[in-house]
Design an enzyme around this catalytic site. Structure first.
Site, short mmCIF file in Angstrom:
data_model
loop_
_atom_site.label_atom_id
_atom_site.label_comp_id
_atom_site.label_asym_id
_atom_site.label_seq_id
_atom_site.Cartn_x
_atom_site.Cartn_y
_atom_site.Cartn_z
N HIS A 159 0.82 -1.21 0.00
CA HIS A 159 0.00 0.00 0.00
C HIS A 159 0.85 1.27 0.00
CE1 HIS A 159 -3.56 -2.52 1.74
NE2 HIS A 159 -3.39 -2.70 0.45
N SER A 216 -3.32 -7.99 11.32
CA SER A 216 -4.20 -7.49 10.25
C SER A 216 -5.59 -8.09 10.41
CB SER A 216 -3.64 -7.87 8.88
OG SER A 216 -4.56 -7.49 7.87
N SER A 217 -6.60 -7.26 10.11
CA SER A 217 -7.97 -7.76 10.16
C SER A 217 -8.25 -8.69 8.98
CB SER A 217 -8.96 -6.59 10.16
OG SER A 217 -8.78 -5.80 9.00
#
Ligand code: OAD
Ligand code: ZN
Length: 245
Positions: free
Chosen positions: A119, A193-194
């Protein structure tokens, strides 16, 4: 116990991929995205097309960016970052795939060859037309003196934080590298992390389908828990502390 099982899996492997999310950085004062009170929940994200087409939104994006930087641009790596840096050093971890934009893996001493940023990176900016790198301090100075959305000093194009916005295409080289290292690893550690944002969350799935062991370290359940060989539910810094020195 789960922590002993993690230790054993790490001992047995020399081709580990670590995949990190915002949960590895919360102990450093960097807020995550989906916990309540997250500053990211305050606004609807500005999608890429809007950033490009609407100069007022572009200015708004920069205002938000600098306001957040005031809060956490002084962040230093935490126990999780140092644990992973040690495992890279020992030749255990072949790559760290990160969704984070906070530069903390680099700051923990890991070189760029071992870091894959899905990202982007929020510690600098780039021109969307010619790709030229712009330093945030200069961008900020210009923005705060003129009030206008920054333009490239070389070509006049729009300058944007070097992060990936919703609606923006994923970085091709990073995606390819992430794919390659995931297919090659025998142990994949999804950390903090979700696991709800795609395409990033496809990598833990790919690892599992490719017969790597999948371990999920997170404070809460994720939609991929049923795919995991081992789940460690707890504080990331606490769990990784044994590896951090
Ligand atoms: P999220 O905020 O979605 O998930 C972070 C996870 O870490 C949550 O499940 C938290 O419960 C957990 N967590 C936080 N602190 C923890 C701690 N100290 N110990 C253990 N668990 C902890 O963040 P990401 O999964 O990284 O994308 O978000 C993925 C992407 O969504 C981001 O990269 C960003 C966002 O939209 C873009 O900006 C493109
Ligand atoms: Zn330019």
């Amino acid at each position: 116990e789960a922590r002993t099982a993690l230790l054993e899996l790490i001992e047995q492997s020399d081709n580990i991929v670590a995949f990190t999310g915002a949960g590895i950085s919360t102990e450093c004062g960097v807020p995550d995205f989906r916990s309540k009170d997250s500053p990211w929940m305050r606004y609807k994200p500005i999608e890429f097309n809007l950033f490009l087409s609407d100069v007022l939104m572009r200015e708004e994006a920069w205002r938000r960016k600098f306001a957040l930087d005031d809060i956490y641009s002084m962040a230093q790596p935490g126990r999780g970052h140092y644990a992973l840096a040690n495992l890279v050093q020992q030749g255990k971890i072949s790559a760290i795939i990160t969704q984070n934009i906070d530069n903390l893996h680099q700051m923990s001493g890991v070189d760029d060859e071992h870091i894959i940023e899905l990202h982007g990176n929020g510690t600098y900016a780039t021109c969307l037309s010619c790709g030229l790198r712009h330093e945030l301090a200069n961008v900020r100075h210009d923005f705060e003196t003129t009030g206008a959305a920054p333009e490239c000093r070389s070509c006049g194009g729009p300058v944007k934080s070097a992060t990936i916005s919703f609606g923006q295409s994923m970085p091709e080289e990073a995606m390819q590298r992430a794919h390659d290292v995931t297919r090659a690893c025998d142990l994949f550690l999804a950390i903090g992390s979700s696991l709800v944002v795609y395409p990033a969350a496809a990598f833990p799935l790919l690892a599992a389908q490719n017969n790597a062991r999948l371990v999920i370290l997170n404070g809460e359940a994720t939609p991929l828990d049923s795919e995991a060989d081992l789940i460690l539910r707890g504080d990331i810094g606490d769990i990784l502390e044994p590896f951090s020195s």
